[in-house]
Motif scaffolding. Sequence first.
Motif, PDB file in Angstrom:
ATOM      1  N   LYS A   6      92.009  34.139 -35.297  1.00  0.00           N
ATOM      2  CA  LYS A   6      91.067  35.137 -35.018  1.00  0.00           C
ATOM      3  C   LYS A   6      91.472  36.340 -34.563  1.00  0.00           C
ATOM      4  N   PHE A   7      91.078  37.376 -35.334  1.00  0.00           N
ATOM      5  CA  PHE A   7      91.527  38.781 -35.251  1.00  0.00           C
ATOM      6  C   PHE A   7      91.212  39.214 -33.775  1.00  0.00           C
ATOM      7  N   ASP A   8      92.629  39.763 -33.157  1.00  0.00           N
ATOM      8  CA  ASP A   8      92.371  40.010 -31.951  1.00  0.00           C
ATOM      9  C   ASP A   8      92.660  41.958 -31.803  1.00  0.00           C
ATOM     10  N   PRO A   9      91.596  42.628 -31.579  1.00  0.00           N
ATOM     11  CA  PRO A   9      91.623  44.123 -31.618  1.00  0.00           C
ATOM     12  C   PRO A   9      92.697  44.640 -30.688  1.00  0.00           C
ATOM     13  N   ASN A  10      93.146  43.648 -29.542  1.00  0.00           N
ATOM     14  CA  ASN A  10      94.265  44.511 -28.860  1.00  0.00           C
ATOM     15  C   ASN A  10      95.589  44.141 -29.177  1.00  0.00           C
ATOM     16  N   SER A  11      95.684  43.610 -30.479  1.00  0.00           N
ATOM     17  CA  SER A  11      97.126  43.279 -31.094  1.00  0.00           C
ATOM     18  C   SER A  11      97.048  43.844 -32.526  1.00  0.00           C
ATOM     19  N   VAL A  12      97.042  45.123 -32.570  1.00  0.00           N
ATOM     20  CA  VAL A  12      97.051  45.830 -34.085  1.00  0.00           C
ATOM     21  C   VAL A  12      98.349  46.730 -34.209  1.00  0.00           C
ATOM     22  N   ALA A 109      96.305  43.201 -38.486  1.00  0.00           N
ATOM     23  CA  ALA A 109      96.807  41.998 -37.665  1.00  0.00           C
ATOM     24  C   ALA A 109      98.209  41.793 -37.976  1.00  0.00           C
ATOM     25  N   SER A 110      98.863  42.332 -39.124  1.00  0.00           N
ATOM     26  CA  SER A 110     100.129  41.885 -39.292  1.00  0.00           C
ATOM     27  C   SER A 110     101.039  43.025 -38.514  1.00  0.00           C
ATOM     28  N   ALA A 111     102.198  42.366 -38.042  1.00  0.00           N
ATOM     29  CA  ALA A 111     103.554  43.164 -37.689  1.00  0.00           C
ATOM     30  C   ALA A 111     104.117  43.849 -38.642  1.00  0.00           C
ATOM     31  N   HIS A 112     104.160  43.492 -39.906  1.00  0.00           N
ATOM     32  CA  HIS A 112     104.975  44.016 -41.008  1.00  0.00           C
ATOM     33  C   HIS A 112     104.406  45.254 -41.361  1.00  0.00           C
ATOM     34  N   PRO A 113     105.461  46.416 -41.763  1.00  0.00           N
ATOM     35  CA  PRO A 113     105.259  47.803 -42.105  1.00  0.00           C
ATOM     36  C   PRO A 113     104.615  47.711 -43.452  1.00  0.00           C
ATOM     37  N   TYR A 114     104.893  46.983 -44.199  1.00  0.00           N
ATOM     38  CA  TYR A 114     104.620  46.904 -45.620  1.00  0.00           C
ATOM     39  C   TYR A 114     103.558  46.208 -46.290  1.00  0.00           C
TER      40      TYR A 114
END
Length: 290
Positions: A6-12, A109-114
């Motif tokens: 579930k996409f979390d708008p508070n964790s982008v 949604a990802s923590a990855h920069p690339y």
Amino acid sequence: MWKHFKFDPNSVNFSCFTDEKFNEFDNLLRCEWEHAVSQGLFMFTIDYNAKQRILDDGDDEQQTDKHLIIINAAPIRPYHVLLVPYRKLEQPQVVTADCIVFGCEFVAASAHPYLVAGLNSLCAYASVNHLHLHGMYCPGRMFIQTLKCSVFHTKSNCYLLDSFQPQAFAFEVKHIDEFNKISQDVYRITNYLTLNNIAHNVAIVKGDSFSSANNVLRIFIWFRQSITNGKKFERCNFAFLELGGFMTMPDEEVYNTLTESEMCQHMNALALSVEEQKRIKDDVKNLLDN
């Protein structure tokens, strides 16, 4: 069995300068990829250490309100996936506003920069005619994540990537509240291109703001020659990923010998004529004015 996220708008995360780390979303994607590898679902053996160099010269499946992330059976890199909006609707490979929102949510949604999401239209290297985006972790920062762009249309905050002859319209998303609005503007442009039989590619990445010091999502829309009318290059072909700066090689000989100048020459050959580009830009300005 489908796994849900579930996409979390508070964790982008909009930054392309963070460490190469993974969060819950990334771990779920990678875990399901590894499971597919263990089941032998790919068309070839996955090479996690492919050479690279920088050129310096279930039930839920039945629900039509769900988007799917599925493996690409012929991946370019490990963890290369396909984003399929509303799969049961069996939509053709034509950009919709919803699929742009889906791409933005996927990247944010990802923590990855690339991590990049992108789409190739028909006649711009779309491999199949069903609506899908590609999602992939790139091995490093792509130039489109930081490249400066020119102001194109102030009212809609639309910019122009004009560093190369094949140009691209560009938008920046500063906050998740803008996903729907900017996706509608992107759709208005891609719909115009589709109706006028103009091939196009779309990329969504994290990056620098065009207008401030903030981190944003960048959305690029290249308008270019159709590969049915333009030249198809044997040494390098340009879909959204290659236009964004990540080039895949057809064989080792090309990998060892391709130069930056040759690649730029091939890419510039994709451009429409100056007259055609001017007409498209004038039409898009009028479109965005209304």
